[in-house]
Design an enzyme around this catalytic site. Sequence first.
Site: not given
Length: 458
Positions: A215, A217, A450
């Site tokens: 991942d 990013a 959230h």
Amino acid sequence: MELPYAEPYKCKMVEMIRQSTREQRLQWIKEADYNLFNLTSEKVYIDLLTDSGTGAMSDVQWAAMLTGDESYAGSKSFIRLKETIQSITGFTYVLPTHQGRAAENVLFSATVREGDYIPGNAHFDTTKGHIEFRRAHAVDCTIDEAFDTNTMHPFKGNLDLNKLENVLKAHPRENIPFVIVTITCNSSGGQPVSMENIRQVSALCKKYGIPVIFDAARFAENAYFIKLREEAYKNKTIKEIAKEFFSYGDGMTMSSKKDGLVNMGGFIALNDEEIYKKASVFNIMYEGFLTYGGMNGRDMAALAVGLDEATEFEYLESRINQVHLLGETLSRYGVPVQHPFGGHAIFIDANKFVPTIPREQYRAQALAIELYIVGGIRSVEIGTVLADRDPFTRKNRYPELELVRLAIPRRTYTDNHMLYVAAVLKNIYDTRHEAKTGYRISEEAPIMRHFTAKFVKI
Ligand SMILES: Cc1ncc(COP(=O)(O)O)c(C=O)c1O
């Protein structure tokens, strides 16, 4: 005299931001149901909600946008982007997506089945969401040091090889579609993973025949930390370091809104043709044709330039030093922050800051709200609210850390903004003993609550 860091760019355009009064903010946050995501941006003075898609593009990126090729099929901008990704990552196959979670959705649709196990280092919330939505299990194998905000470990994003091997041993190979390595690890505080750890994880996964997916990013920030903290890499370029760690994996998902230096975009890059073909079907269904996948041609053009700029040492040096200026100033004021400082954000330890607020009353959320009320600063809770309920028991999950994240957008704010944020936090810290109660949730979504949860002040 040693020279301080300085930005390798200057400003050509500015955007005005405005202060407000404490009374206005008290009213606004109440109207927003005490969820900072519900505030409109003009009600925020300094927005540290996220570093995702909030950075400033360069003049070269804006110029590239004018050359964007908007052809449905075979866009030149896609070809250029694909070549840039291939050259930086070494992966062969590229699928564009509109952002990082879309890359997860497409790749996981092709690879993850109900009951599967996906070990990793503190999976990001959308990653975990896409795993659990498929009724599979995200197993956290982060090293224990990551959960003590005072331990000085240079690579707190590392995976614990014993924990990982236990998972690989415990389940049949066909139930573990891949191991996910998040670089840098957002959920454990923007902490990097070392080259050594990536190499070891890769070797272990090879032994069990399990692919490694990054991942990625914040891969460029991860490469910067490797250059600074792993002796063998101090003379390598960021691009060389990135190329090496990607060579230990089988593919990646990318949210280009971080180290792609663009406001929207994502992609998947892979070595395995079979998985690429399977994922292509989902890409066409969910994102768009294989040469645009939810992105405009002009956005792909800007991303190709952004990936190149983000992997330059001078840019990363000024970026990460600005984040660390905030961390160092807060530490000097005695505010408990995570050490060492991460790459994209400073994390305040709410367990140490406001232990007087019961955990069940979301103390990190309470601190984030206070930061807004006192200084007009928007941050984000990385604690019990973000951790969601257990998908099976529906009970609140209490993570080891209750953090407030101050994420710094790239090339956007000045050092004076950082000093303002630190001063506001110091003032709150000086009166912290007065904080006794927090919030309760009055409404929440079943997953990723959230973003939309409503809170009531206790
Ligand atoms: C580590 C990590 N993975 C995945 C994502 C999801 O990316 P996006 O917001 O582009 O969907 C994020 C976003 O913050 C992230 O930090």
